[in-house]
Design a protein around this motif. Sequence first.
Motif, PDB file in Angstrom:
ATOM      1  N   ILE A  85     -69.384   7.876 -29.631  1.00 38.92           N
ATOM      2  CA  ILE A  85     -69.549   6.479 -30.060  1.00 38.92           C
ATOM      3  C   ILE A  85     -70.965   6.285 -30.577  1.00 38.92           C
ATOM      4  CG2 ILE A  85     -69.678   4.069 -29.254  1.00 38.92           C
ATOM      5  CD1 ILE A  85     -67.403   4.751 -27.284  1.00 38.92           C
ATOM      6  N   SER A  86     -71.916   6.755 -29.806  1.00 37.78           N
ATOM      7  CA  SER A  86     -73.314   6.573 -30.161  1.00 37.78           C
ATOM      8  C   SER A  86     -73.678   7.381 -31.409  1.00 37.78           C
ATOM      9  CB  SER A  86     -74.158   6.977 -28.947  1.00 37.78           C
ATOM     10  OG  SER A  86     -75.409   7.400 -29.348  1.00 37.78           O
ATOM     11  N   GLU A  87     -73.248   8.638 -31.434  1.00 39.00           N
ATOM     12  CA  GLU A  87     -73.555   9.539 -32.554  1.00 39.00           C
ATOM     13  C   GLU A  87     -72.946   9.026 -33.870  1.00 39.00           C
ATOM     14  OE1 GLU A  87     -72.421  13.718 -31.535  1.00 39.00           O
ATOM     15  OE2 GLU A  87     -70.848  13.353 -33.015  1.00 39.00           O
ATOM     16  N   SER A  88     -71.735   8.445 -33.794  1.00 33.46           N
ATOM     17  CA  SER A  88     -71.056   8.016 -35.030  1.00 33.46           C
ATOM     18  C   SER A  88     -71.519   6.636 -35.485  1.00 33.46           C
ATOM     19  CB  SER A  88     -69.539   8.031 -34.836  1.00 33.46           C
ATOM     20  OG  SER A  88     -69.158   7.114 -33.833  1.00 33.46           O
ATOM     21  N   SER A  89     -72.341   5.977 -34.675  1.00 35.24           N
ATOM     22  CA  SER A  89     -72.760   4.624 -35.056  1.00 35.24           C
ATOM     23  C   SER A  89     -73.672   4.630 -36.272  1.00 35.24           C
ATOM     24  CB  SER A  89     -73.465   3.943 -33.886  1.00 35.24           C
ATOM     25  OG  SER A  89     -74.678   4.618 -33.604  1.00 35.24           O
ATOM     26  N   VAL A  90     -74.292   5.762 -36.550  1.00 38.42           N
ATOM     27  CA  VAL A  90     -75.244   5.812 -37.667  1.00 38.42           C
ATOM     28  C   VAL A  90     -74.588   6.201 -38.999  1.00 38.42           C
ATOM     29  CG1 VAL A  90     -77.255   6.261 -36.223  1.00 38.42           C
ATOM     30  CG2 VAL A  90     -75.876   8.178 -37.052  1.00 38.42           C
ATOM     31  N   GLY A  91     -73.344   6.613 -38.955  1.00 41.91           N
ATOM     32  CA  GLY A  91     -72.679   6.958 -40.213  1.00 41.91           C
ATOM     33  C   GLY A  91     -71.365   7.652 -39.944  1.00 41.91           C
ATOM     34  N   GLN A  92     -70.564   7.801 -40.996  1.00 38.01           N
ATOM     35  CA  GLN A  92     -69.271   8.478 -40.819  1.00 38.01           C
ATOM     36  C   GLN A  92     -69.102   9.604 -41.825  1.00 38.01           C
ATOM     37  OE1 GLN A  92     -65.708   6.319 -41.908  1.00 38.01           O
ATOM     38  NE2 GLN A  92     -66.835   4.793 -43.109  1.00 38.01           N
ATOM     39  N   ASN A  93     -68.372  10.610 -41.389  1.00 37.32           N
ATOM     40  CA  ASN A  93     -68.164  11.795 -42.215  1.00 37.32           C
ATOM     41  C   ASN A  93     -66.761  12.345 -41.938  1.00 37.32           C
ATOM     42  OD1 ASN A  93     -68.745  13.949 -43.867  1.00 37.32           O
ATOM     43  ND2 ASN A  93     -69.653  15.156 -42.218  1.00 37.32           N
ATOM     44  N   PRO A  94     -65.726  11.514 -42.169  1.00 37.79           N
ATOM     45  CA  PRO A  94     -64.357  11.950 -41.838  1.00 37.79           C
ATOM     46  C   PRO A  94     -63.939  13.134 -42.705  1.00 37.79           C
ATOM     47  CG  PRO A  94     -64.298   9.958 -43.161  1.00 37.79           C
ATOM     48  CD  PRO A  94     -65.738  10.201 -42.840  1.00 37.79           C
ATOM     49  N   TYR A  95     -63.183  14.090 -42.114  1.00 38.53           N
ATOM     50  CA  TYR A  95     -62.823  15.272 -42.896  1.00 38.53           C
ATOM     51  C   TYR A  95     -61.500  15.115 -43.634  1.00 38.53           C
ATOM     52  CZ  TYR A  95     -60.649  16.410 -38.349  1.00 38.53           C
ATOM     53  OH  TYR A  95     -59.944  16.364 -37.180  1.00 38.53           O
ATOM     54  N   ALA A  96     -60.716  14.105 -43.300  1.00 44.04           N
ATOM     55  CA  ALA A  96     -59.451  13.910 -44.026  1.00 44.04           C
ATOM     56  C   ALA A  96     -59.154  12.429 -44.194  1.00 44.04           C
ATOM     57  CB  ALA A  96     -58.306  14.591 -43.276  1.00 44.04           C
ATOM     58  N   ILE A  97     -58.412  12.140 -45.244  1.00 47.50           N
ATOM     59  CA  ILE A  97     -57.935  10.780 -45.518  1.00 47.50           C
ATOM     60  C   ILE A  97     -56.431  10.793 -45.276  1.00 47.50           C
ATOM     61  CG2 ILE A  97     -57.651   9.013 -47.308  1.00 47.50           C
ATOM     62  CD1 ILE A  97     -60.049  10.455 -48.775  1.00 47.50           C
ATOM     63  N   ILE A  98     -55.944   9.839 -44.501  1.00 47.88           N
ATOM     64  CA  ILE A  98     -54.513   9.793 -44.232  1.00 47.88           C
ATOM     65  C   ILE A  98     -53.967   8.453 -44.714  1.00 47.88           C
ATOM     66  CG2 ILE A  98     -52.685  10.142 -42.511  1.00 47.88           C
ATOM     67  CD1 ILE A  98     -54.632  12.425 -42.276  1.00 47.88           C
ATOM     68  N   LEU A  99     -52.980   8.506 -45.605  1.00 48.79           N
ATOM     69  CA  LEU A  99     -52.256   7.291 -45.999  1.00 48.79           C
ATOM     70  C   LEU A  99     -50.918   7.336 -45.283  1.00 48.79           C
ATOM     71  CD1 LEU A  99     -51.753   4.745 -47.723  1.00 48.79           C
ATOM     72  CD2 LEU A  99     -51.049   6.242 -49.601  1.00 48.79           C
ATOM     73  N   SER A 100     -50.751   6.438 -44.306  1.00 47.37           N
ATOM     74  CA  SER A 100     -49.495   6.470 -43.559  1.00 47.37           C
ATOM     75  C   SER A 100     -48.931   5.062 -43.424  1.00 47.37           C
ATOM     76  CB  SER A 100     -49.692   7.122 -42.185  1.00 47.37           C
ATOM     77  OG  SER A 100     -50.260   6.208 -41.282  1.00 47.37           O
ATOM     78  N   CYS A 101     -47.774   4.962 -42.800  1.00 45.84           N
ATOM     79  CA  CYS A 101     -47.091   3.682 -42.637  1.00 45.84           C
ATOM     80  C   CYS A 101     -47.716   2.895 -41.482  1.00 45.84           C
ATOM     81  CB  CYS A 101     -45.611   3.936 -42.376  1.00 45.84           C
ATOM     82  SG  CYS A 101     -44.600   2.433 -42.341  1.00 45.84           S
ATOM     83  N   SER A 102     -47.477   1.583 -41.477  1.00 49.21           N
ATOM     84  CA  SER A 102     -47.975   0.728 -40.387  1.00 49.21           C
ATOM     85  C   SER A 102     -47.123   0.833 -39.128  1.00 49.21           C
ATOM     86  CB  SER A 102     -47.967  -0.735 -40.841  1.00 49.21           C
ATOM     87  OG  SER A 102     -48.745  -0.884 -41.977  1.00 49.21           O
ATOM     88  N   ASP A 103     -45.992   1.489 -39.220  1.00 48.66           N
ATOM     89  CA  ASP A 103     -45.062   1.633 -38.093  1.00 48.66           C
ATOM     90  C   ASP A 103     -45.828   1.987 -36.808  1.00 48.66           C
ATOM     91  OD1 ASP A 103     -41.747   2.483 -37.907  1.00 48.66           O
ATOM     92  OD2 ASP A 103     -43.099   3.036 -36.276  1.00 48.66           O
ATOM     93  N   SER A 104     -45.518   1.259 -35.730  1.00 47.08           N
ATOM     94  CA  SER A 104     -46.277   1.417 -34.477  1.00 47.08           C
ATOM     95  C   SER A 104     -46.118   2.795 -33.845  1.00 47.08           C
ATOM     96  CB  SER A 104     -45.834   0.349 -33.472  1.00 47.08           C
ATOM     97  OG  SER A 104     -44.468   0.534 -33.138  1.00 47.08           O
ATOM     98  N   ARG A 105     -45.136   3.555 -34.336  1.00 42.21           N
ATOM     99  CA  ARG A 105     -44.904   4.884 -33.749  1.00 42.21           C
ATOM    100  C   ARG A 105     -45.565   6.005 -34.539  1.00 42.21           C
ATOM    101  NH1 ARG A 105     -38.626   3.836 -34.301  1.00 42.21           N
ATOM    102  NH2 ARG A 105     -39.507   3.098 -36.281  1.00 42.21           N
ATOM    103  N   VAL A 106     -46.251   5.625 -35.618  1.00 41.30           N
ATOM    104  CA  VAL A 106     -46.849   6.641 -36.506  1.00 41.30           C
ATOM    105  C   VAL A 106     -48.368   6.445 -36.516  1.00 41.30           C
ATOM    106  CG1 VAL A 106     -46.801   7.639 -38.819  1.00 41.30           C
ATOM    107  CG2 VAL A 106     -44.750   6.541 -37.901  1.00 41.30           C
ATOM    108  N   ILE A 107     -49.041   7.113 -35.588  1.00 41.11           N
ATOM    109  CA  ILE A 107     -50.471   6.887 -35.380  1.00 41.11           C
ATOM    110  C   ILE A 107     -51.233   8.181 -35.677  1.00 41.11           C
ATOM    111  CG2 ILE A 107     -52.213   6.189 -33.693  1.00 41.11           C
ATOM    112  CD1 ILE A 107     -49.823   4.789 -32.195  1.00 41.11           C
TER     113      ILE A 107
END
Length: 189
Positions: A32-54
């Motif tokens: 939490i603390s380390e990521s507060s200064v910036g983000q560097n996600p390795y993948a982008i996911i486009l998925s449905c809003s369905d509550s079972r698909v997280i």
Amino acid sequence: MNAKEILTRLKEGNQRYVMGKLERPHQNMERISESSVGQNPYAIILSCSDSRVIPELIFDTGLGDLFVIRVAGNIANTSSIASIEYAVANLGASLIVVMGHQSCGAVTAAVEGGDLSKNLNHLVNHIKPAISKAKNPKCIDEVIHLNAVETKNTMIQNSSIIAEGVNLKSLDIVPAYYSLETGIVDWLQ
Ligand SMILES: [Zn+2]
């Protein structure tokens, strides 16, 4: 990590999820603390809003790992494409996963057709290209698979940032299908 290495990482995370061996990485105060200064996600996911698909659960990831866009039917409309463009241009993510899922309500609504009111009509219009390509346009599962592939094509056609990344091979897009019954992600290309 290049796109292939990222895909391997996602596959391994999904395997842990299915086997009930979640590691839940990057989910502590330190992160939490380390990521507060910036983000560097390795993948982008486009998925449905369905509550079972997280996505964060399905791939056993944590804070700052995935840049996720969730919209019913995992459609590539102006807003979802703009969100993806931000992550590609500014955060350096080199893999996009378009993840459809079993028994998708948005795809079911699109297949059933009819007038659904202004906003829902906008949404299901984005699913119609997949219906028109289906061998059996009434087969919801076939349309769900095709919709993930068509969404990939749509975002390339409608975004110069995404198209350029794909052409230069600095960006890869992989359509996928999530099974509600097994928790397994099938990779479609
Ligand atoms: Zn859905």
